[in-house]
Design a protein around this motif. Sequence first.
Motif, PDB file in Angstrom:
ATOM      1  N   LEU A  65     -18.865 -21.353  55.955  1.00 50.48           N
ATOM      2  CA  LEU A  65     -18.843 -19.918  56.760  1.00 50.48           C
ATOM      3  C   LEU A  65     -17.425 -19.385  57.030  1.00 50.48           C
ATOM      4  O   LEU A  65     -17.716 -18.213  56.705  1.00 50.48           O
ATOM      5  CB  LEU A  65     -19.294 -20.379  58.054  1.00 50.48           C
ATOM      6  N   SER A  66     -17.204 -19.858  57.753  1.00 52.90           N
ATOM      7  CA  SER A  66     -15.475 -18.777  58.687  1.00 52.90           C
ATOM      8  C   SER A  66     -14.769 -18.483  57.255  1.00 52.90           C
ATOM      9  O   SER A  66     -14.161 -17.702  57.603  1.00 52.90           O
ATOM     10  CB  SER A  66     -14.804 -20.194  59.353  1.00 52.90           C
ATOM     11  N   LEU A 102     -16.539 -16.176  55.919  1.00 60.11           N
ATOM     12  CA  LEU A 102     -16.573 -14.368  56.509  1.00 60.11           C
ATOM     13  C   LEU A 102     -14.973 -13.991  57.131  1.00 60.11           C
ATOM     14  O   LEU A 102     -14.528 -12.475  56.827  1.00 60.11           O
ATOM     15  CB  LEU A 102     -17.047 -14.462  58.077  1.00 60.11           C
ATOM     16  N   ASP A 103     -13.830 -14.481  57.185  1.00 61.38           N
ATOM     17  CA  ASP A 103     -12.376 -14.055  57.322  1.00 61.38           C
ATOM     18  C   ASP A 103     -12.294 -13.232  55.816  1.00 61.38           C
ATOM     19  O   ASP A 103     -11.495 -12.051  55.892  1.00 61.38           O
ATOM     20  CB  ASP A 103     -11.076 -15.211  56.973  1.00 61.38           C
ATOM     21  N   ASN A 112     -13.891 -11.987  53.326  1.00 62.75           N
ATOM     22  CA  ASN A 112     -14.954 -11.592  53.062  1.00 62.75           C
ATOM     23  C   ASN A 112     -14.631 -10.218  54.504  1.00 62.75           C
ATOM     24  O   ASN A 112     -14.868  -8.522  54.015  1.00 62.75           O
ATOM     25  CB  ASN A 112     -16.380 -10.967  52.923  1.00 62.75           C
ATOM     26  N   ILE A 113     -14.698 -10.642  55.526  1.00 63.20           N
ATOM     27  CA  ILE A 113     -14.590  -9.101  56.564  1.00 63.20           C
ATOM     28  C   ILE A 113     -12.833  -8.078  56.609  1.00 63.20           C
ATOM     29  O   ILE A 113     -13.336  -7.041  56.910  1.00 63.20           O
ATOM     30  CB  ILE A 113     -14.435  -9.522  57.915  1.00 63.20           C
ATOM     31  N   ILE A 165     -22.973 -11.614  50.722  1.00 65.24           N
ATOM     32  CA  ILE A 165     -22.382 -12.755  51.904  1.00 65.24           C
ATOM     33  C   ILE A 165     -24.162 -13.749  51.788  1.00 65.24           C
ATOM     34  O   ILE A 165     -24.262 -14.554  52.633  1.00 65.24           O
ATOM     35  CB  ILE A 165     -21.631 -12.288  53.377  1.00 65.24           C
TER      36      ILE A 165
END
Length: 421
Positions: free
Chosen positions: A350-351, A354-355, A357-358, A390
Amino acid sequence: MGNSKSKKNSKVSSIVKFIIVVSLIGLYSYTGAVGFKSIFGYKVAPFTETIKKGLDLQGGVSVLEEIQADEVDEATMERTIEMLSMRVNPDGVKETSVQQEGENRIRIEIPGEFDAEKVLESIGKTGKLEFRDPDGNVILSGDEVTDASAYLDQYSSPTISLEFSAEGTTKFAEATEKFIGQAIGIYMDDELLTNPTVNSTITDGKAIITGSDTLEEASRKAGIIKSGALPVTLKAVEYKTVGATLGASALPLSIKAGIIGILIVFIFMIAYYRMPGLMANIALLLYVFLVLGTFSTIEATLTLSGIAGFLLTVGMAVDANVLIFERIKEELKLGKTIKNAVDTGFSRALSSILDSNITTIIAAIVLYSLGSGSVKGFALTLMIGIVLSIFTALTITRLLLNLAINIGLIKSSSHFGVRRG
């Protein structure tokens, strides 16, 4: 005995859920790809027909406006271009192009629009915007309008919403109190734009105007009111309809290339990750049509740069699944059960997902804010794609994997390509 019955019921429930989820994804994908000729008397068009295409793919209107002044400073030119852009693309989702050409000319290109006279009507209002009382006296000017937008009210009637500045609020309150039951006309270049009747005193600086025949008409009027008067006078020196700049074969070739690329990705996922790869492909199929459906819903205009951004996000959606599956394989090699390995794999991936893609979303936001034309379209496509990728990776893929495990489609580490010694 009771435990065995409970497991059997759980398996049956998972089978039913799996069939429902896959069927819904299949139905949605079929609808997006092919459409239906008739559902309860309504035609459902495929996304290839409902998504608007850019000037490079389908042609449109090209207008060349000339500023009627001997000298034009840079600030005035930028302000004029900004206000023209607001008029021809008030929602910011069309691939319009408004660019300076030479010292005192501005080229405006609008894809998918072939009525040059209609375009000229929208952008050619260059004088003062004024609100006038029944006697023709000016109540307030367009500078005192801070916002204008169009929407459908609860009765599906096209409506224009207006907001005024502090000074405009005071003037409008006095006028509406004085002219209840009478009309206050809104004029652009001394031409009546709309002539609404005052029904009550308006003191909060917010007004609505009804009476437009269509939402398109209301949007056009709202765009003119919001952009107000241009800082210069413009004259159309050339206007014409143009064909697709990359030829009629550009779009079908782009679609063909995209389909081939996505099929190669699907084959790779199944060959390398076996049954989990198939689950990921079902989620990716939903992702593809969710993105296309979003483009259709927001009436975004798709260009070749937008197609490139879309295909890039397909790769990013695959990347998220790859990260998850590799984490799951690591957990399986440690001897964990399939169920625990999947749960831990998603949590640990998950991290990273997210990292990455953000940071890409931040870059896309900057591109969209500072860019124009095709750059803006690419950025919008990228942002939509990342958000949906996501969602599908972390929810749909996980749901399908868990259901597949519950019904026995995935029951050993070998189904992930892991051999335990």
